[in-house]
Design a protein around this motif. Structure first.
Motif, PDB file in Angstrom:
ATOM      1  N   VAL A  75      66.920  53.963  59.858  1.00 24.19           N
ATOM      2  CA  VAL A  75      68.316  53.863  59.524  1.00 24.19           C
ATOM      3  C   VAL A  75      68.189  53.045  58.056  1.00 24.19           C
ATOM      4  N   ARG A  76      67.668  51.884  58.191  1.00 21.79           N
ATOM      5  CA  ARG A  76      67.549  50.920  57.002  1.00 21.79           C
ATOM      6  C   ARG A  76      66.583  51.456  55.917  1.00 21.79           C
ATOM      7  N   GLY A  77      65.528  52.153  56.506  1.00 24.22           N
ATOM      8  CA  GLY A  77      64.445  52.834  55.539  1.00 24.22           C
ATOM      9  C   GLY A  77      63.673  51.692  55.190  1.00 24.22           C
ATOM     10  N   SER A  78      63.281  50.878  56.101  1.00 21.77           N
ATOM     11  CA  SER A  78      62.251  49.617  56.026  1.00 21.77           C
ATOM     12  C   SER A  78      61.102  49.870  57.157  1.00 21.77           C
ATOM     13  N   VAL A  79      60.122  49.113  56.752  1.00 25.76           N
ATOM     14  CA  VAL A  79      58.824  48.842  57.674  1.00 25.76           C
ATOM     15  C   VAL A  79      58.611  47.559  57.522  1.00 25.76           C
ATOM     16  N   TRP A  80      58.499  46.827  58.671  1.00 23.95           N
ATOM     17  CA  TRP A  80      57.971  45.363  58.615  1.00 23.95           C
ATOM     18  C   TRP A  80      56.610  45.193  59.262  1.00 23.95           C
ATOM     19  N   LEU A  81      56.138  44.131  58.585  1.00 29.41           N
ATOM     20  CA  LEU A  81      54.677  43.479  59.278  1.00 29.41           C
ATOM     21  C   LEU A  81      54.930  42.231  59.581  1.00 29.41           C
ATOM     22  N   GLN A  82      55.000  41.849  61.021  1.00 28.02           N
ATOM     23  CA  GLN A  82      55.263  40.512  61.471  1.00 28.02           C
ATOM     24  C   GLN A  82      54.017  39.805  61.618  1.00 28.02           C
ATOM     25  N   MET A  83      53.676  38.655  60.784  1.00 21.95           N
ATOM     26  CA  MET A  83      52.411  37.973  60.805  1.00 21.95           C
ATOM     27  C   MET A  83      52.439  36.762  61.739  1.00 21.95           C
ATOM     28  N   ASP A  84      51.777  36.695  62.799  1.00 23.45           N
ATOM     29  CA  ASP A  84      51.733  35.303  63.314  1.00 23.45           C
ATOM     30  C   ASP A  84      50.339  34.895  63.368  1.00 23.45           C
ATOM     31  N   SER A  85      50.355  33.617  63.993  1.00 22.40           N
ATOM     32  CA  SER A  85      49.014  32.725  64.153  1.00 22.40           C
ATOM     33  C   SER A  85      48.091  33.171  62.748  1.00 22.40           C
ATOM     34  N   LEU A  86      48.708  32.868  61.718  1.00 20.35           N
ATOM     35  CA  LEU A  86      47.949  33.266  60.479  1.00 20.35           C
ATOM     36  C   LEU A  86      46.625  32.515  60.512  1.00 20.35           C
ATOM     37  N   LYS A  87      45.637  33.116  59.932  1.00 18.24           N
ATOM     38  CA  LYS A  87      44.351  32.227  59.441  1.00 18.24           C
ATOM     39  C   LYS A  87      43.950  32.233  58.225  1.00 18.24           C
ATOM     40  N   PRO A  88      42.965  31.441  57.782  1.00 19.61           N
ATOM     41  CA  PRO A  88      42.804  31.542  56.241  1.00 19.61           C
ATOM     42  C   PRO A  88      42.193  32.768  55.892  1.00 19.61           C
ATOM     43  N   GLU A  89      41.455  33.351  56.810  1.00 19.71           N
ATOM     44  CA  GLU A  89      40.720  34.681  56.530  1.00 19.71           C
ATOM     45  C   GLU A  89      41.752  35.799  56.330  1.00 19.71           C
ATOM     46  N   ASP A  90      43.016  35.564  56.724  1.00 19.81           N
ATOM     47  CA  ASP A  90      44.129  36.652  56.448  1.00 19.81           C
ATOM     48  C   ASP A  90      44.509  36.664  55.027  1.00 19.81           C
ATOM     49  N   THR A  91      43.909  35.779  54.297  1.00 19.99           N
ATOM     50  CA  THR A  91      44.395  35.659  52.722  1.00 19.99           C
ATOM     51  C   THR A  91      43.985  36.704  52.284  1.00 19.99           C
ATOM     52  N   ALA A  92      44.765  37.624  51.423  1.00 20.12           N
ATOM     53  CA  ALA A  92      44.488  39.028  51.038  1.00 20.12           C
ATOM     54  C   ALA A  92      45.795  39.444  50.080  1.00 20.12           C
ATOM     55  N   THR A  93      45.617  40.630  49.455  1.00 17.43           N
ATOM     56  CA  THR A  93      46.597  41.251  48.730  1.00 17.43           C
ATOM     57  C   THR A  93      46.956  42.476  49.920  1.00 17.43           C
ATOM     58  N   TYR A  94      48.244  42.492  50.187  1.00 18.90           N
ATOM     59  CA  TYR A  94      48.776  43.423  51.493  1.00 18.90           C
ATOM     60  C   TYR A  94      49.401  44.576  50.604  1.00 18.90           C
ATOM     61  N   TYR A  95      49.175  45.785  51.027  1.00 21.24           N
ATOM     62  CA  TYR A  95      49.732  47.026  50.630  1.00 21.24           C
ATOM     63  C   TYR A  95      50.331  47.976  51.527  1.00 21.24           C
ATOM     64  N   CYS A  96      51.395  48.447  51.502  1.00 20.41           N
ATOM     65  CA  CYS A  96      51.798  49.544  52.383  1.00 20.41           C
ATOM     66  C   CYS A  96      51.696  51.100  51.695  1.00 20.41           C
ATOM     67  N   ALA A  97      51.332  51.944  52.659  1.00 13.94           N
ATOM     68  CA  ALA A  97      51.430  53.200  52.078  1.00 13.94           C
ATOM     69  C   ALA A  97      51.844  54.242  53.223  1.00 13.94           C
ATOM     70  N   ALA A  98      52.488  55.184  52.708  1.00 16.93           N
ATOM     71  CA  ALA A  98      52.965  56.270  53.308  1.00 16.93           C
ATOM     72  C   ALA A  98      52.423  57.553  53.359  1.00 16.93           C
ATOM     73  N   GLY A  99      52.163  58.064  54.572  1.00 15.59           N
ATOM     74  CA  GLY A  99      51.260  59.268  54.627  1.00 15.59           C
ATOM     75  C   GLY A  99      51.920  60.128  55.953  1.00 15.59           C
ATOM     76  N   PRO A 100      51.006  61.279  56.093  1.00 21.78           N
ATOM     77  CA  PRO A 100      51.849  62.260  57.138  1.00 21.78           C
ATOM     78  C   PRO A 100      51.635  61.882  58.681  1.00 21.78           C
ATOM     79  N   ASP A 101      50.383  60.970  58.907  1.00 24.26           N
ATOM     80  CA  ASP A 101      50.236  60.399  60.297  1.00 24.26           C
ATOM     81  C   ASP A 101      49.323  59.117  60.022  1.00 24.26           C
ATOM     82  N   CYS A 102      48.977  58.849  61.186  1.00 25.07           N
ATOM     83  CA  CYS A 102      48.151  57.681  61.324  1.00 25.07           C
ATOM     84  C   CYS A 102      46.638  57.881  61.623  1.00 25.07           C
TER      85      CYS A 102
END
Length: 121
Positions: A75-102
């Motif tokens: 309804v709001r047209g949004s997707v979220w990624l909740q990231m907990d217990s973050l580690k230094p190795e999670d350092t990155a550029t994050y991208y979202c992408a839309a496609g037909p399936d997973c």
């Protein structure tokens, strides 16, 4: 080229949390599965999560399973990624992408610009 926009990145401490948002005003995001990818310094891009258009199916890479949670509100047209217990190795550029399936290797119809997440004390 259809465009997505990510928001919510920045710097977090190890063990901390951040939430990324993926949104677009160009098309109805609810018709698409949405994947989250990331690319760390000197690393290849990896898909870390995917959620189907209805939200019924969610996939996580082993590297984030149990720490990251994907969700959506069509309804709001949004997707979220909740990231907990973050580690230094999670350092990155994050991208979202839309496609037909997973399914692995399915072509993406739209990509975000990317947003930097840095995990550092």
């Amino acid at each position: 080229q259809l465009q997505l926009v990510e928001s919510g990145g920045g710097t977090a401490q190890p063990g901390g949390s951040q939430r990324l948002t993926c949104h677009t005003s160009e098309f109805t995001l609810g018709y698409y599965a949405v994947s989250w990818f990331r690319q760390g310094p000197g690393k290849e891009r990896e898909r870390i999560s995917c959620i189907t258009s209805t939200g019924q199916f969610k996939h996580y890479a082993d590297s984030v399973k149990g720490r990251f949670t994907v969700s959506r509100d069509n309804v709001r047209g949004s997707v979220w990624l909740q990231m907990d217990s973050l580690k230094p190795e999670d350092t990155a550029t994050y991208y979202c992408a839309a496609g037909p399936d997973c399914f692995e290797g399915s072509p993406m119809n739209a990509w975000g610009y990317g947003i930097l997440v840095t995990v550092s004390s």
